[in-house]
Design a protein around this motif. Structure first.
Motif, PDB file in Angstrom:
ATOM      1  N   ILE A  22       0.996  -1.279   0.166  1.00 33.10           N
ATOM      2  CA  ILE A  22       0.206   0.446   0.065  1.00 33.10           C
ATOM      3  C   ILE A  22       0.933   1.120  -0.268  1.00 33.10           C
ATOM      4  O   ILE A  22       0.214   1.819  -0.326  1.00 33.10           O
ATOM      5  CB  ILE A  22      -1.170   0.079   0.937  1.00 33.10           C
ATOM      6  CG1 ILE A  22      -0.553  -0.220   2.358  1.00 33.10           C
ATOM      7  CG2 ILE A  22      -1.655  -1.068   0.834  1.00 33.10           C
ATOM      8  CD1 ILE A  22      -0.294   1.027   3.114  1.00 33.10           C
ATOM      9  N   SER A  23       2.414   1.658   0.063  1.00 35.18           N
ATOM     10  CA  SER A  23       3.140   2.158   0.558  1.00 35.18           C
ATOM     11  C   SER A  23       3.495   2.292  -1.152  1.00 35.18           C
ATOM     12  O   SER A  23       4.430   4.102  -0.908  1.00 35.18           O
ATOM     13  CB  SER A  23       3.964   2.073   2.140  1.00 35.18           C
ATOM     14  OG  SER A  23       4.753   1.610   1.545  1.00 35.18           O
ATOM     15  N   ASP A  24       3.565   1.638  -1.378  1.00 34.34           N
ATOM     16  CA  ASP A  24       4.008   1.467  -3.169  1.00 34.34           C
ATOM     17  C   ASP A  24       2.551   2.171  -4.353  1.00 34.34           C
ATOM     18  O   ASP A  24       2.090   1.890  -4.326  1.00 34.34           O
ATOM     19  CB  ASP A  24       4.050   0.542  -3.835  1.00 34.34           C
ATOM     20  CG  ASP A  24       4.907   0.737  -4.661  1.00 34.34           C
ATOM     21  OD1 ASP A  24       5.344   1.963  -6.430  1.00 34.34           O
ATOM     22  OD2 ASP A  24       5.459  -0.939  -5.960  1.00 34.34           O
ATOM     23  N   ALA A  37      -3.612   5.393 -11.799  1.00 36.13           N
ATOM     24  CA  ALA A  37      -2.225   5.869 -12.042  1.00 36.13           C
ATOM     25  C   ALA A  37      -1.739   6.967 -10.970  1.00 36.13           C
ATOM     26  O   ALA A  37      -2.243   8.126 -11.006  1.00 36.13           O
ATOM     27  CB  ALA A  37      -1.350   6.111 -13.266  1.00 36.13           C
ATOM     28  N   CYS A  38       0.024   6.265 -10.669  1.00 37.21           N
ATOM     29  CA  CYS A  38       0.695   7.408  -9.836  1.00 37.21           C
ATOM     30  C   CYS A  38       2.050   7.250 -10.244  1.00 37.21           C
ATOM     31  O   CYS A  38       2.653   5.914 -10.459  1.00 37.21           O
ATOM     32  CB  CYS A  38       0.574   7.657  -8.104  1.00 37.21           C
ATOM     33  SG  CYS A  38      -1.278   7.652  -7.409  1.00 37.21           S
ATOM     34  N   GLU A  39       2.533   8.550  -9.756  1.00 36.23           N
ATOM     35  CA  GLU A  39       4.146   8.373 -10.355  1.00 36.23           C
ATOM     36  C   GLU A  39       4.553   9.391  -9.132  1.00 36.23           C
ATOM     37  O   GLU A  39       4.341  10.055  -8.564  1.00 36.23           O
ATOM     38  CB  GLU A  39       4.670   8.582 -11.100  1.00 36.23           C
ATOM     39  CG  GLU A  39       4.459  10.348 -11.445  1.00 36.23           C
ATOM     40  CD  GLU A  39       3.307  10.409 -11.969  1.00 36.23           C
ATOM     41  OE1 GLU A  39       2.489  11.776 -12.624  1.00 36.23           O
ATOM     42  OE2 GLU A  39       2.352   9.703 -12.762  1.00 36.23           O
ATOM     43  N   TRP A  40       5.547   9.126  -8.372  1.00 33.34           N
ATOM     44  CA  TRP A  40       6.774   9.981  -7.042  1.00 33.34           C
ATOM     45  C   TRP A  40       7.061  10.970  -8.458  1.00 33.34           C
ATOM     46  O   TRP A  40       7.351  11.057  -9.751  1.00 33.34           O
ATOM     47  CB  TRP A  40       7.702   9.377  -6.237  1.00 33.34           C
ATOM     48  CG  TRP A  40       7.349   8.122  -5.853  1.00 33.34           C
ATOM     49  CD1 TRP A  40       6.849   6.760  -6.203  1.00 33.34           C
ATOM     50  CD2 TRP A  40       6.781   7.663  -4.700  1.00 33.34           C
ATOM     51  NE1 TRP A  40       6.788   6.341  -4.910  1.00 33.34           N
ATOM     52  CE2 TRP A  40       6.441   7.004  -3.739  1.00 33.34           C
ATOM     53  CE3 TRP A  40       6.674   9.623  -3.385  1.00 33.34           C
ATOM     54  CZ2 TRP A  40       5.257   6.887  -2.600  1.00 33.34           C
ATOM     55  CZ3 TRP A  40       5.699   9.373  -2.456  1.00 33.34           C
ATOM     56  CH2 TRP A  40       5.719   7.848  -1.671  1.00 33.34           C
ATOM     57  N   ASP A  41       7.314  12.490  -7.378  1.00 27.83           N
ATOM     58  CA  ASP A  41       7.565  13.394  -7.967  1.00 27.83           C
ATOM     59  C   ASP A  41       8.822  13.611  -8.079  1.00 27.83           C
ATOM     60  O   ASP A  41       9.876  14.410  -8.998  1.00 27.83           O
ATOM     61  CB  ASP A  41       6.582  14.870  -7.891  1.00 27.83           C
ATOM     62  CG  ASP A  41       5.265  14.806  -7.420  1.00 27.83           C
ATOM     63  OD1 ASP A  41       5.317  13.845  -9.007  1.00 27.83           O
ATOM     64  OD2 ASP A  41       4.244  14.928  -7.181  1.00 27.83           O
ATOM     65  N   SER A  42       9.892  13.120  -7.331  1.00 35.83           N
ATOM     66  CA  SER A  42      10.537  13.295  -7.168  1.00 35.83           C
ATOM     67  C   SER A  42      11.095  11.782  -6.738  1.00 35.83           C
ATOM     68  O   SER A  42      10.562  10.863  -6.572  1.00 35.83           O
ATOM     69  CB  SER A  42      11.694  14.274  -6.066  1.00 35.83           C
ATOM     70  OG  SER A  42      11.470  14.336  -4.794  1.00 35.83           O
ATOM     71  N   THR A  50       6.276  14.047  -2.428  1.00 36.29           N
ATOM     72  CA  THR A  50       5.695  14.474  -2.759  1.00 36.29           C
ATOM     73  C   THR A  50       4.969  13.455  -4.580  1.00 36.29           C
ATOM     74  O   THR A  50       6.116  12.587  -5.009  1.00 36.29           O
ATOM     75  CB  THR A  50       5.089  15.689  -3.242  1.00 36.29           C
ATOM     76  OG1 THR A  50       6.025  16.062  -4.385  1.00 36.29           O
ATOM     77  CG2 THR A  50       4.911  16.932  -3.046  1.00 36.29           C
ATOM     78  N   PHE A  51       4.122  13.174  -5.046  1.00 38.35           N
ATOM     79  CA  PHE A  51       3.140  12.217  -6.021  1.00 38.35           C
ATOM     80  C   PHE A  51       2.356  12.380  -6.256  1.00 38.35           C
ATOM     81  O   PHE A  51       1.259  13.769  -6.131  1.00 38.35           O
ATOM     82  CB  PHE A  51       3.210  10.835  -5.044  1.00 38.35           C
ATOM     83  CG  PHE A  51       2.151  10.258  -4.671  1.00 38.35           C
ATOM     84  CD1 PHE A  51       0.807  10.321  -4.733  1.00 38.35           C
ATOM     85  CD2 PHE A  51       2.542  10.367  -2.864  1.00 38.35           C
ATOM     86  CE1 PHE A  51      -0.393  10.368  -4.009  1.00 38.35           C
ATOM     87  CE2 PHE A  51       0.714   9.930  -1.896  1.00 38.35           C
ATOM     88  CZ  PHE A  51       0.199  10.159  -2.731  1.00 38.35           C
TER      89      PHE A  51
END
Length: 152
Positions: A22-24, A37-42, A50-51
């Motif tokens: 769940i933390s991915d 969809a989600c992606e990390w911002d850095s 942030t994502f």
């Protein structure tokens, strides 16, 4: 229209395994009702990272930037959506022999009300109700999908 919602499911996996899943945030699209969809911002991870989440319903698509507010391994993962201040998260709790109670929760606060009134004007109450219904229906469905994925 402030609200807090939550629901739980027991997953036949360890808290460590459930938390890792769940933390991915990049896997969110596998189980979320709206976020495809989600992606990390850095490269940053943990509290303060942030994502960006990409969301869709049959009537619209939008993206949000969220900030991780709590990252307590094997215990709790929480984030706040930047525009509305809505809080979402998961609590992970060991139960029985190797099982985990996974709770998903959300809280829509005064900050969200102000944001929606500024953005939607006279339509704000309807827009907030739409979000409330989506969350109330989405949380149990999301938890059911996470359970299936985690136990596979």
């Amino acid at each position: 229209m402030r609200y807090t919602l939550e629901d739980s499911v027991v997953v036949e996996r360890s808290p460590q395994d459930v938390y890792a899943l769940i933390s991915d945030v990049t896997r969110t699209g596998e189980w979320s009702e709206q976020c495809h969809a989600c992606e990390w911002d850095s490269s940053a991870r943990g509290a303060g990272a942030t994502f960006t989440g990409h969301n869709r319903t049959p009537v619209r698509e939008w993206s949000t930037v969220s900030t991780v507010t709590v990252d307590e391994p094997d215990t709790r993962f929480e984030w706040t959506i930047g525009t509305s201040g809505t809080r979402w998260g998961y609590r992970v709790e060991a139960v029985g022999d190797g099982s985990t109670r996974l709770t998903e929760y959300t809280a829509f606060s005064e900050t969200g009300e102000v944001f929606f009134r500024e953005k939607y004007g006279d339509d704000a109450d309807d827009q907030m109700r739409i979000r409330l219904v989506a969350a109330a229906e989405g949380i149990p469905a999301t938890l059911a999908r996470i359970k299936v994925i985690a136990e596979a």
